[in-house]
Design a protein around this motif. Structure first.
Motif, PDB file in Angstrom:
ATOM      1  N   ASP A  38      42.907  54.444  -3.727  1.00 46.83           N
ATOM      2  CA  ASP A  38      42.914  55.817  -3.226  1.00 46.83           C
ATOM      3  C   ASP A  38      41.563  56.193  -2.628  1.00 46.83           C
ATOM      4  OD1 ASP A  38      45.544  56.240  -3.891  1.00 46.83           O
ATOM      5  OD2 ASP A  38      45.106  57.158  -5.844  1.00 46.83           O
ATOM      6  N   SER A  39      40.471  55.727  -3.245  1.00 48.58           N
ATOM      7  CA  SER A  39      39.140  56.042  -2.717  1.00 48.58           C
ATOM      8  C   SER A  39      38.926  55.405  -1.348  1.00 48.58           C
ATOM      9  CB  SER A  39      38.056  55.579  -3.701  1.00 48.58           C
ATOM     10  OG  SER A  39      37.962  54.161  -3.736  1.00 48.58           O
ATOM     11  N   ILE A  40      39.500  54.237  -1.123  1.00 48.22           N
ATOM     12  CA  ILE A  40      39.397  53.580   0.181  1.00 48.22           C
ATOM     13  C   ILE A  40      40.245  54.312   1.214  1.00 48.22           C
ATOM     14  CG2 ILE A  40      40.024  51.475   1.444  1.00 48.22           C
ATOM     15  CD1 ILE A  40      39.080  49.862  -0.945  1.00 48.22           C
ATOM     16  N   ARG A  41      41.456  54.711   0.811  1.00 43.55           N
ATOM     17  CA  ARG A  41      42.334  55.445   1.732  1.00 43.55           C
ATOM     18  C   ARG A  41      41.720  56.789   2.144  1.00 43.55           C
ATOM     19  NH1 ARG A  41      46.665  53.894  -2.315  1.00 43.55           N
ATOM     20  NH2 ARG A  41      47.770  52.089  -1.427  1.00 43.55           N
ATOM     21  N   GLN A  42      40.912  57.351   1.280  1.00 43.50           N
ATOM     22  CA  GLN A  42      40.301  58.647   1.552  1.00 43.50           C
ATOM     23  C   GLN A  42      38.997  58.530   2.330  1.00 43.50           C
ATOM     24  OE1 GLN A  42      39.891  60.265  -2.387  1.00 43.50           O
ATOM     25  NE2 GLN A  42      42.115  60.395  -2.718  1.00 43.50           N
ATOM     26  N   THR A  43      38.539  57.276   2.561  1.00 38.06           N
ATOM     27  CA  THR A  43      37.255  57.086   3.247  1.00 38.06           C
ATOM     28  C   THR A  43      37.397  56.205   4.486  1.00 38.06           C
ATOM     29  OG1 THR A  43      36.729  55.292   1.675  1.00 38.06           O
ATOM     30  CG2 THR A  43      35.878  57.495   1.169  1.00 38.06           C
ATOM     31  N   TRP A  44      37.231  54.914   4.374  1.00 32.82           N
ATOM     32  CA  TRP A  44      37.097  54.081   5.571  1.00 32.82           C
ATOM     33  C   TRP A  44      38.397  53.475   6.085  1.00 32.82           C
ATOM     34  CZ3 TRP A  44      38.422  48.937   5.117  1.00 32.82           C
ATOM     35  CH2 TRP A  44      38.389  48.354   3.846  1.00 32.82           C
ATOM     36  N   MET A  45      39.484  53.568   5.340  1.00 25.48           N
ATOM     37  CA  MET A  45      40.759  52.981   5.766  1.00 25.48           C
ATOM     38  C   MET A  45      41.735  54.063   6.212  1.00 25.48           C
ATOM     39  SD  MET A  45      43.425  50.739   3.496  1.00 25.48           S
ATOM     40  CE  MET A  45      45.084  50.379   4.064  1.00 25.48           C
ATOM     41  N   PRO A  46      42.226  53.999   7.456  1.00 24.49           N
ATOM     42  CA  PRO A  46      43.224  54.987   7.910  1.00 24.49           C
ATOM     43  C   PRO A  46      44.530  54.808   7.146  1.00 24.49           C
ATOM     44  CG  PRO A  46      42.220  53.833   9.770  1.00 24.49           C
ATOM     45  CD  PRO A  46      41.822  53.090   8.537  1.00 24.49           C
ATOM     46  N   THR A  47      45.321  55.847   7.106  1.00 22.15           N
ATOM     47  CA  THR A  47      46.615  55.803   6.439  1.00 22.15           C
ATOM     48  C   THR A  47      47.700  56.329   7.368  1.00 22.15           C
ATOM     49  OG1 THR A  47      46.278  58.002   5.484  1.00 22.15           O
ATOM     50  CG2 THR A  47      45.588  56.109   4.157  1.00 22.15           C
ATOM     51  N   GLY A  48      48.935  56.072   7.003  1.00 21.15           N
ATOM     52  CA  GLY A  48      50.072  56.619   7.726  1.00 21.15           C
ATOM     53  C   GLY A  48      50.107  56.230   9.191  1.00 21.15           C
ATOM     54  N   GLU A  49      50.284  57.211  10.053  1.00 16.70           N
ATOM     55  CA  GLU A  49      50.409  56.984  11.486  1.00 16.70           C
ATOM     56  C   GLU A  49      49.121  56.418  12.093  1.00 16.70           C
ATOM     57  OE1 GLU A  49      52.127  56.509  15.016  1.00 16.70           O
ATOM     58  OE2 GLU A  49      53.129  57.056  13.138  1.00 16.70           O
ATOM     59  N   LYS A  50      47.982  56.815  11.553  1.00 16.05           N
ATOM     60  CA  LYS A  50      46.713  56.287  12.060  1.00 16.05           C
ATOM     61  C   LYS A  50      46.594  54.783  11.804  1.00 16.05           C
ATOM     62  CE  LYS A  50      43.860  60.467  11.851  1.00 16.05           C
ATOM     63  NZ  LYS A  50      42.643  61.072  11.280  1.00 16.05           N
ATOM     64  N   LEU A  51      47.116  54.347  10.675  1.00 15.42           N
ATOM     65  CA  LEU A  51      47.082  52.914  10.365  1.00 15.42           C
ATOM     66  C   LEU A  51      47.960  52.134  11.338  1.00 15.42           C
ATOM     67  CD1 LEU A  51      46.010  50.770   8.372  1.00 15.42           C
ATOM     68  CD2 LEU A  51      48.072  51.135   7.004  1.00 15.42           C
ATOM     69  N   ARG A  52      49.157  52.669  11.641  1.00 16.83           N
ATOM     70  CA  ARG A  52      50.048  52.026  12.611  1.00 16.83           C
ATOM     71  C   ARG A  52      49.427  52.022  14.006  1.00 16.83           C
ATOM     72  NH1 ARG A  52      51.936  51.758   8.254  1.00 16.83           N
ATOM     73  NH2 ARG A  52      50.767  49.835   8.466  1.00 16.83           N
ATOM     74  N   LYS A  53      48.774  53.123  14.363  1.00 16.74           N
ATOM     75  CA  LYS A  53      48.139  53.225  15.673  1.00 16.74           C
ATOM     76  C   LYS A  53      47.002  52.217  15.805  1.00 16.74           C
ATOM     77  CE  LYS A  53      45.869  56.577  18.730  1.00 16.74           C
ATOM     78  NZ  LYS A  53      45.368  57.979  18.847  1.00 16.74           N
TER      79      LYS A  53
END
Length: 360
Positions: free
Chosen positions: A145-160
């Motif tokens: 969760d700490s990574i998802r909230q900082t340097w790793m995009p999630t959701g649509e940004k990750l797919r993009k």
């Protein structure tokens, strides 16, 4: 007259004596026969008793001979060794049964990586610039969760990020050894399945999680990623390390024309090339270095991939030398990363929009 009388008496006496002698002889013969028969019977009984006694004595001697202290200790030792061997065999069978059960459960369902593999193979293997595998564990939910909230995009940004930049990011994890419960074969697996439904950012390996099997997990990660994505680079990072994606991408782009290259930094010194190929060391990073260098891959010791946490990475960022990755050397990762990852990101991060401006 006297002579006749004497003769007459003598004849009767003789007759009586003859009869007495006959009866006496018969009686003597009967008594003798009876005594002889009795003696023979007693002799047979004595012989039988003697035989039984001798046999019993012989058996006692055998028992006493085999019951010496040395023989007893040897028998006890053999029994103990047999019990130990049986215990090992039972343990081995239990592990093999657990592995078979896990394989059957995995065979009855497709993991997310296998689904993705089948999907991509239908339209050929997906092209990518880099695949970043974040090594994680069942107990590391807060780190993820700490990574998802900082340097790793999630959701649509990750797919993009995948579609526009060819940057694939996945948390890498196998399965638990605990059977039963949950869609994945256990409570721990069920929790990962739920997390996967929410974020869709896992790469599940056909692997039973265990700390002493990290080298095997690392090897499986690379082979699985290679079967799904045709990437120019494959990266392995732990879930307690901060990564600047833009800096990572631009650094890798400098080496894209070079084949057979391994970029990283050896925290404990260089790995010699004279190593057994694919030997699995206890430390997965040492194993990885020995595999690549043993396979005559060019090693680039890039120190920006192992910067210290603030103030080290902060000073370098202020000087224009943004780090690719940051961690605390004392922990081989960011100490208490779940609590400190956001602070490290705010202090040493390159900025959320940098990765989108990198030309690949």
């Amino acid at each position: 007259m006297r002579v006749k009388l004497i003769k007459a008496v003598s004849g009767k006496v003789i007759l009586m004596l003859c009869i007495a002698s006959f009866l006496g002889g018969s009686l003597f013969t009967t008594i003798r026969t009876s005594i002889h028969s009795s003696l023979l019977h007693n002799k047979d009984a004595d012989d039988e008793l003697t035989t039984i006694a001798n046999d019993f004595d012989h058996k006692i001697e055998l028992v006493e001979g085999s019951s010496s202290s040395g023989d007893i200790m040897r028998e006890v030792t053999k029994t103990h060794q047999a019990i130990q061997s049986l215990d090992k065999t039972i343990s081995t069978l239990e592990m093999e049964l657990a592995a078979v059960g896990r394989t059957r459960r995995l065979g009855s369902q497709l993991s997310s990586s296998e689904k993705e593999s089948n999907r991509t193979h239908q339209n050929q293997i997906q092209k990518a610039f880099v695949v970043i595998g974040i090594n994680t564990a069942f107990s590391s939910k807060r780190r993820r969760d700490s990574i998802r909230q900082t340097w790793m995009p999630t959701g649509e940004k990750l797919r993009k990020l995948e579609e526009e930049k060819g940057i694939i990011i996945r948390f890498v994890i196998g399965y638990s050894a605990t059977p039963g419960g949950g869609a994945g074969g256990g409570v721990l697996d069920g929790a990962i399945d739920e997390e996967e439904v929410e974020y869709n950012d896992f790469l599940r390996l056909n692997h039973v999680e265990a700390y002493h099997r990290l080298s095997t997990k690392t090897r499986l990660y690379f082979s699985t990623a290679l079967s799904i994505w045709d990437a120019q680079f494959y990266v392995k990072v732990d879930d307690d390390v901060h990564v600047n994606l833009g800096m990572l991408a631009s650094t890798l782009a400098q080496y894209r024309s070079k084949p057979r290259i391994y970029i990283g930094c050896m925290k404990s010194g260089p790995v010699h090339s004279r190593m057994p190929i694919l030997h699995r060391y206890a430390n997965e990073d040492v194993s990885l270095g020995s595999w690549f260098i043993g396979l005559e891959v060019e090693h680039v010791d890039h120190r920006s991939m192992c910067c210290g946490s603030p103030p080290d990475c902060e000073w370098k960022a202020e000087a224009g030398n943004v780090c690719v990755a940051s961690f605390d050397w004392s922990c081989s990762g960011i100490c208490k990363s779940a609590e400190r990852m956001k602070n490290v990101h705010n202090t040493c991060g390159e900025g959320d929009g940098v990765v989108w401006n990198v030309s690949l």
